[in-house]
Scaffold this motif. Structure first.
Motif, short mmCIF file in Angstrom:
data_model
loop_
_atom_site.label_atom_id
_atom_site.label_comp_id
_atom_site.label_asym_id
_atom_site.label_seq_id
_atom_site.Cartn_x
_atom_site.Cartn_y
_atom_site.Cartn_z
N PRO A 203 -8.71 3.84 -9.09
CA PRO A 203 -7.57 3.37 -7.76
C PRO A 203 -7.07 2.19 -7.62
CG PRO A 203 -9.60 4.48 -6.97
CD PRO A 203 -9.94 4.25 -8.44
N LEU A 204 -5.87 1.68 -7.22
CA LEU A 204 -5.37 0.56 -6.99
C LEU A 204 -6.55 -0.58 -6.62
CD1 LEU A 204 -2.37 0.41 -4.38
CD2 LEU A 204 -4.25 2.19 -4.60
N PRO A 205 -6.30 -1.76 -6.94
CA PRO A 205 -7.31 -2.63 -6.11
C PRO A 205 -7.19 -2.90 -4.52
CG PRO A 205 -6.59 -3.53 -8.41
CD PRO A 205 -5.64 -2.26 -8.14
N THR A 206 -8.22 -3.28 -3.90
CA THR A 206 -8.09 -3.32 -2.75
C THR A 206 -7.17 -4.75 -2.50
OG1 THR A 206 -9.97 -4.51 -2.46
CG2 THR A 206 -10.24 -2.23 -2.06
N GLY A 207 -6.68 -4.53 -1.23
CA GLY A 207 -5.77 -5.91 -0.64
C GLY A 207 -4.48 -5.53 -0.06
N LYS A 208 -3.61 -6.35 -0.03
CA LYS A 208 -2.33 -6.24 0.81
C LYS A 208 -1.10 -6.02 -0.46
CE LYS A 208 0.79 -8.52 4.00
NZ LYS A 208 0.79 -9.87 4.92
N TYR A 209 -0.09 -4.88 0.13
CA TYR A 209 0.94 -4.82 -0.83
C TYR A 209 2.17 -4.71 -0.04
CZ TYR A 209 -2.64 -3.25 -4.27
OH TYR A 209 -3.65 -3.35 -5.32
N ALA A 210 3.48 -4.85 -0.47
CA ALA A 210 4.60 -4.65 -0.15
C ALA A 210 4.81 -3.29 -0.48
CB ALA A 210 5.45 -5.79 -0.29
N VAL A 211 5.49 -2.71 0.38
CA VAL A 211 6.07 -1.24 0.01
C VAL A 211 7.36 -1.20 0.08
CG1 VAL A 211 6.00 1.39 0.68
CG2 VAL A 211 4.03 -0.24 1.33
N ALA A 212 8.21 -1.19 -1.27
CA ALA A 212 9.50 -1.06 -1.39
C ALA A 212 10.26 0.09 -0.59
CB ALA A 212 9.88 -1.12 -2.72
N THR A 213 11.42 0.10 -0.39
CA THR A 213 12.37 1.23 0.19
C THR A 213 12.08 2.37 -1.14
OG1 THR A 213 13.70 -0.01 1.39
CG2 THR A 213 14.55 2.03 0.70
N MET B 270 -6.08 -8.36 -9.55
CA MET B 270 -5.36 -7.18 -10.01
C MET B 270 -5.94 -6.59 -11.34
SD MET B 270 -3.50 -6.45 -7.56
CE MET B 270 -2.56 -4.97 -8.34
N PHE B 271 -7.06 -7.41 -11.87
CA PHE B 271 -7.49 -6.80 -12.97
C PHE B 271 -6.71 -6.68 -14.19
CE2 PHE B 271 -10.10 -5.66 -9.44
CZ PHE B 271 -11.24 -6.35 -9.57
N THR B 272 -5.52 -7.28 -14.37
CA THR B 272 -4.48 -7.09 -15.34
C THR B 272 -3.71 -5.75 -15.15
OG1 THR B 272 -5.82 -6.37 -17.15
CG2 THR B 272 -5.62 -8.89 -16.95
N ARG B 273 -3.81 -5.37 -14.10
CA ARG B 273 -3.19 -3.97 -13.72
C ARG B 273 -1.90 -4.27 -12.86
NH1 ARG B 273 -7.09 0.13 -11.04
NH2 ARG B 273 -5.81 1.57 -11.91
N SER C 265 -14.25 1.81 -8.88
CA SER C 265 -13.39 1.83 -10.32
C SER C 265 -12.07 1.14 -10.16
CB SER C 265 -13.11 3.45 -10.86
OG SER C 265 -14.57 4.05 -11.00
N THR C 266 -11.91 0.31 -9.10
CA THR C 266 -10.46 -0.24 -8.72
C THR C 266 -10.26 -1.31 -10.08
OG1 THR C 266 -11.46 -2.01 -7.41
CG2 THR C 266 -10.69 0.21 -6.27
N GLY C 267 -11.21 -1.64 -10.72
CA GLY C 267 -10.74 -2.53 -11.90
C GLY C 267 -10.58 -1.80 -13.37
N LEU C 268 -10.91 -0.24 -13.43
CA LEU C 268 -10.62 0.41 -14.47
C LEU C 268 -9.11 0.55 -14.74
CD1 LEU C 268 -12.06 2.25 -16.51
CD2 LEU C 268 -11.84 3.86 -14.78
N LYS C 269 -8.73 -0.03 -15.89
CA LYS C 269 -7.39 0.06 -16.49
C LYS C 269 -7.30 1.43 -17.40
CE LYS C 269 -3.99 -2.92 -18.51
NZ LYS C 269 -3.50 -4.18 -18.70
N THR C 270 -6.16 1.61 -17.09
CA THR C 270 -5.89 2.90 -18.14
C THR C 270 -5.57 2.46 -19.64
OG1 THR C 270 -4.08 3.74 -16.46
CG2 THR C 270 -3.76 4.49 -18.85
#
Length: 152
Positions: free
Chosen positions: A66-76, A97-100, A49-54
């Protein structure tokens, strides 16, 4: 040293290194998981369901997966008007990102997750946010399963 984290969707597990300490925290993602009111189990931690948009609002609201698989920067971490202390996740791996968008790491609340990673345990959330603040954020890898392969 910046945080290096991995979230495994199927297992619902956030692991990694924070300030030279290993962490392992249960977390849920998508499908309204983490809702203190009315969670839906259809797409919570469902790698399909990673491509399932609200969609919709009110009674017609359908939670995103759930958020799409891959790499993300985590902000402070910072204060979000509705979610309180949270850490923004910005895709950096070029994954579809499936427009998410708009993903965060945050605590449980009335609405739950539309794709964000939610820690239900307040003490673990506080530990994570304090460590992310101390190290200035970091990197998150999102994987379907701990096996590292495609979920089948």
């Amino acid at each position: 040293m910046k945080a290096s984290l991995t979230y495994y969707i199927w297992e619902g597990l956030l692991v990694g290194m924070l300030n030279d300490e290993f962490i392992q925290m249960p977390a849920i993602c998508g499908g309204g998981g983490g809702s203190t009111k009315n969670p839906s189990a259809k797409s919570v931690n469902n790698p399909y369901s990673t491509g399932l948009k609200t969609t919709g609002s009110g009674a017609g609201h359908v939670h995103g997966g759930p958020l799409p698989t891959g790499k993300y920067a985590v902000a402070t971490p910072s204060i979000h008007p509705k979610l309180k202390l949270s850490a923004r996740l910005t895709p950096t791996g070029g994954q579809p990102m499936f427009t998410r968008s708009g993903f965060l790491i945050h605590g449980a609340g009335p609405h739950g997750s539309d794709g964000c990673i939610v820690l239900k345990d307040r003490n673990q959330l506080k530990t994570l946010m304090n460590a992310l603040t101390a190290c200035g954020g970091g990197t998150l890898f999102v994987e379907e399963t701990m096996s590292g392969g495609r979920f089948v």
